[in-house]
Design an enzyme around this catalytic site. Sequence first.
Site, short mmCIF file in Angstrom:
data_model
loop_
_atom_site.label_atom_id
_atom_site.label_comp_id
_atom_site.label_asym_id
_atom_site.label_seq_id
_atom_site.Cartn_x
_atom_site.Cartn_y
_atom_site.Cartn_z
N GLY A 34 -41.42 -34.26 0.88
CA GLY A 34 -42.40 -33.59 0.02
C GLY A 34 -43.20 -34.58 -0.79
O GLY A 34 -43.16 -35.78 -0.52
N ASN A 35 -43.94 -34.10 -1.76
CA ASN A 35 -44.71 -34.99 -2.64
C ASN A 35 -44.74 -34.39 -4.05
O ASN A 35 -44.17 -33.33 -4.30
CB ASN A 35 -46.12 -35.21 -2.08
CG ASN A 35 -46.90 -33.91 -1.97
OD1 ASN A 35 -47.23 -33.28 -2.97
ND2 ASN A 35 -47.18 -33.49 -0.74
N ARG A 36 -45.39 -35.09 -4.97
CA ARG A 36 -45.31 -34.73 -6.39
C ARG A 36 -46.31 -33.67 -6.83
O ARG A 36 -46.42 -33.38 -8.02
CB ARG A 36 -45.51 -35.97 -7.26
CG ARG A 36 -44.44 -37.02 -7.08
CD ARG A 36 -44.65 -38.16 -8.07
NE ARG A 36 -43.81 -39.30 -7.74
CZ ARG A 36 -42.51 -39.37 -8.04
NH1 ARG A 36 -41.94 -38.38 -8.70
NH2 ARG A 36 -41.81 -40.44 -7.71
#
Length: 230
Positions: A34-36
Amino acid sequence: MDAAAPGPFPLRGIRVVVTAGGTREPIDPVRFLGNRSSGKMGNALAAACREAGAAVELITAALPPPAAPEVSVTQVETAAEMQRAVWTGLDRADVLLMAAAVADYRPRRVAAHKLKKSADELTLELVPTVDILESLREHPRRTRVLVVGFAAETDDLLANAADKLRRKGLDLIVLNDVGAPGVGMGSDDNAVTVLDPHGVVLTVQRSPKPEVARRLVGLVVERLARRHAV
Ligand code: CTP
């Protein structure tokens, strides 16, 4: 496409698709890449479009999905699911605001069972995901939709954003310096520079995301009016 209407609800009669959040690419049943991205900018855009009178579909990978009064929310997980939802949404949309942080890679294989720990090193093999915006060149209604991309950059900001705008065939790109203090992913504030194929058309200094969203909606209204005038 309808013209943007003057008055307090300038997007009345306009259908907007907004994407938000970071896609999640599964590794096994309990893990993902995933990412932020928090989804806050996309949520603020959906709210600002609604405020301006638009019919809004929010396609979000953020969890939990936001409470978005009077906005139709479609929850997705992966880049592939987001692509399907965006393609369907564009069958009836006038504007696409592509604020989602879409994963560029996904694991080649998704394990059917939870991967067990061992003393060995583990290598994940990644393959590119589909580029949703680039894929829209093939969408039958592409030319009837105002397509706005977002560029999260940390260096060579303007050059990278202009290159993305060209590569992805966008009408506008919203450049976001994610390396700057206080305005990175997950922050409550943002500061953006917007480009069209001719150069910079709007700069918004650091402000809360709902305010940045309202300024971007103002630009969308102006661009829709201009399209209708020609
Ligand atoms: N985007 C997309 N499909 C992808 C990746 C990104 O449609 N697979 C969209 C994003 O939603 C955003 C724009 O493309 O509106 C730019 O995203 P960004 O992550 O800044 O660019 P990338 O194309 O991923 O390039 P890079 O990661 O090399 O900067």
